[in-house]
Design an enzyme around this catalytic site. Structure first.
Site, PDB file in Angstrom:
ATOM      1  N   ASN A   9       0.998  -1.169  -0.249  1.00 32.81           N
ATOM      2  CA  ASN A   9       0.130  -0.030  -0.021  1.00 32.81           C
ATOM      3  C   ASN A   9       0.756   1.225  -0.031  1.00 32.81           C
ATOM      4  O   ASN A   9       1.367   1.539   1.072  1.00 32.81           O
ATOM      5  CB  ASN A   9      -0.849  -0.148   1.216  1.00 32.81           C
ATOM      6  N   TRP A  10       1.023   1.859  -1.337  1.00 31.71           N
ATOM      7  CA  TRP A  10       1.979   2.840  -1.407  1.00 31.71           C
ATOM      8  C   TRP A  10       1.384   4.168  -0.649  1.00 31.71           C
ATOM      9  O   TRP A  10       2.242   5.309  -0.359  1.00 31.71           O
ATOM     10  CB  TRP A  10       2.360   3.175  -2.818  1.00 31.71           C
ATOM     11  N   HIS A  97      -9.485   1.388   4.168  1.00 27.98           N
ATOM     12  CA  HIS A  97      -8.606   1.394   4.972  1.00 27.98           C
ATOM     13  C   HIS A  97      -8.701   2.574   6.361  1.00 27.98           C
ATOM     14  O   HIS A  97      -9.901   3.350   5.904  1.00 27.98           O
ATOM     15  CB  HIS A  97      -7.482   2.031   4.089  1.00 27.98           C
ATOM     16  N   GLY A 236       2.552  -0.907   4.377  1.00 22.59           N
ATOM     17  CA  GLY A 236       2.716   0.457   4.026  1.00 22.59           C
ATOM     18  C   GLY A 236       4.217   0.742   3.809  1.00 22.59           C
ATOM     19  O   GLY A 236       4.765   0.587   2.678  1.00 22.59           O
ATOM     20  N   GLY A 237       4.783   1.258   4.716  1.00 19.73           N
ATOM     21  CA  GLY A 237       6.098   1.858   4.893  1.00 19.73           C
ATOM     22  C   GLY A 237       7.099   0.935   4.232  1.00 19.73           C
ATOM     23  O   GLY A 237       8.031   1.228   3.287  1.00 19.73           O
TER      24      GLY A 237
HETATM   25  P1  PGA Z   1       2.347   0.326   7.619  1.00 22.01           P
HETATM   26  O1  PGA Z   1       1.026   0.473   7.217  1.00 22.01           O
HETATM   27  O2  PGA Z   1       3.094  -1.161   6.980  1.00 22.01           O
HETATM   28  O3  PGA Z   1       3.411   1.353   7.441  1.00 22.01           O
HETATM   29  O4  PGA Z   1       2.268   0.289   9.020  1.00 22.01           O
HETATM   30  C1  PGA Z   1       0.068  -0.454   6.942  1.00 22.01           C
HETATM   31  C2  PGA Z   1      -1.145  -0.180   6.194  1.00 22.01           C
HETATM   32  O5  PGA Z   1      -1.608   1.106   6.665  1.00 22.01           O
HETATM   33  O6  PGA Z   1      -1.803  -0.637   5.269  1.00 22.01           O
END
Ligand code: PGA
Length: 253
Positions: A9-10, A97, A236-237
């Site tokens: 998830n960019w 989300h 995400g990150g």
């Molecule tokens: P994160 O985000 O891996 O940066 O904690 C996950 C997400 O929100 O899908």
């Protein structure tokens, strides 16, 4: 066997040039997935076509939108419909989300409509759920997540439910560097599956992929994914760094 999925998830990160380079690095990486596995990239809207073209020849790689409208079409300036996404051959879309729920006021009903409109257009919704820290501290997480599922998914038929993916993302673990422990993740995933089982029966609930999200990294993915009811992750990150996300994909069961 349930599909094992590593989904990136960019969010609202990376320029077009950076995004293109990152996807190219992913495509060129030495990753070979099986029929039962998938790598999904949820990229910003303006990059969708580039992304679809870039991964076109890579087996079991897919592109996802991060959101779509709950409305079919019409005077909704700035919105993107599921039908538009279908028209560029998109196959996945994130729905609900926690950042959409929190910052854009997305309600259970709106998300129920988004899930349905995705399915109508042949798009697999990755339906996100998960509780905030205060809900967990009050030990109300099970009932909270159950309500999210009930209000936005239980209108689906069995055949429709079989086409969705669920992502459990405790809000307190998103972008914080804190992950749920493997026990906490497994416990909630088992709970989600049992909620689905009560409504739809075991043959259905046993086939739904449930991803874990919240600070998944190369260093913890294998341990998190190893749990019985965890079928991969929504990341995400760490998905913004090719070397990290390559290892996360390789950690799939
Ligand atoms: P994160 O985000 O891996 O940066 O904690 C996950 C997400 O929100 O899908």
């Amino acid at each position: 066997m349930r599909k094992q999925i590593a989904a990136a998830n960019w969010k609202m990160n990376l320029t077009y040039q950076q995004g293109t380079a990152l996807l190219q690095a992913m495509v060129n990486a030495d990753i070979s997935l099986s029929e039962n596995q998938a790598a999904v990239f949820a990229v910003p809207f303006p990059y969708l076509e580039m992304a679809i073209d870039t991964i076109a020849h890579k087996n079991f790689f897919f592109i996802s939108a991060q959101n779509c409208s709950d409305k079919k079409s019409g005077a909704y300036t700035g919105e993107v419909s599921a039908e538009m996404l279908k028209s560029i051959s998109l196959t996945y879309c994130l729905v609900g989300h926690s950042e959409r729920r929190e910052y854009f006021g997305e309600s259970h009903k709106m998300l129920a409509d988004k899930v349905s409109i995705c399915l109508t257009n042949g798009i697999t919704p990755i339906f996100c759920c998960g509780e905030a820290l205060q809900t967990r501290e009050a030990n109300q997480q099970n009932v909270f997540v159950e309500t999210q599922l009930r209000e936005s998914l239980f209108h689906l038929t069995e055949a429709e439910l079989l086409k969705i993916v669920i992502a459990y993302e405790p809000i307190w673990a998103i972008g914080t560097g804190k992950t749920a422990s493997t026990e906490q993740a497994q416990e909630m995933h088992a709970h989600i599956r049992s909620v689905l089982e009560i409504q739809y029966g075991e043959p259905i609930s046993g086939q739904i992929s449930i991803l874990y999200g919240g600070s998944v990294k190369a260093g913890n993915a294998r341990e998190i994914f190893a749990s019985k009811d965890v079928d991969g992750g929504l990341v995400g990150g760490a998905s913004l760094i090719a070397a990290e996300f390559i290892e996360i994909i390789k950690a799939l069961k």
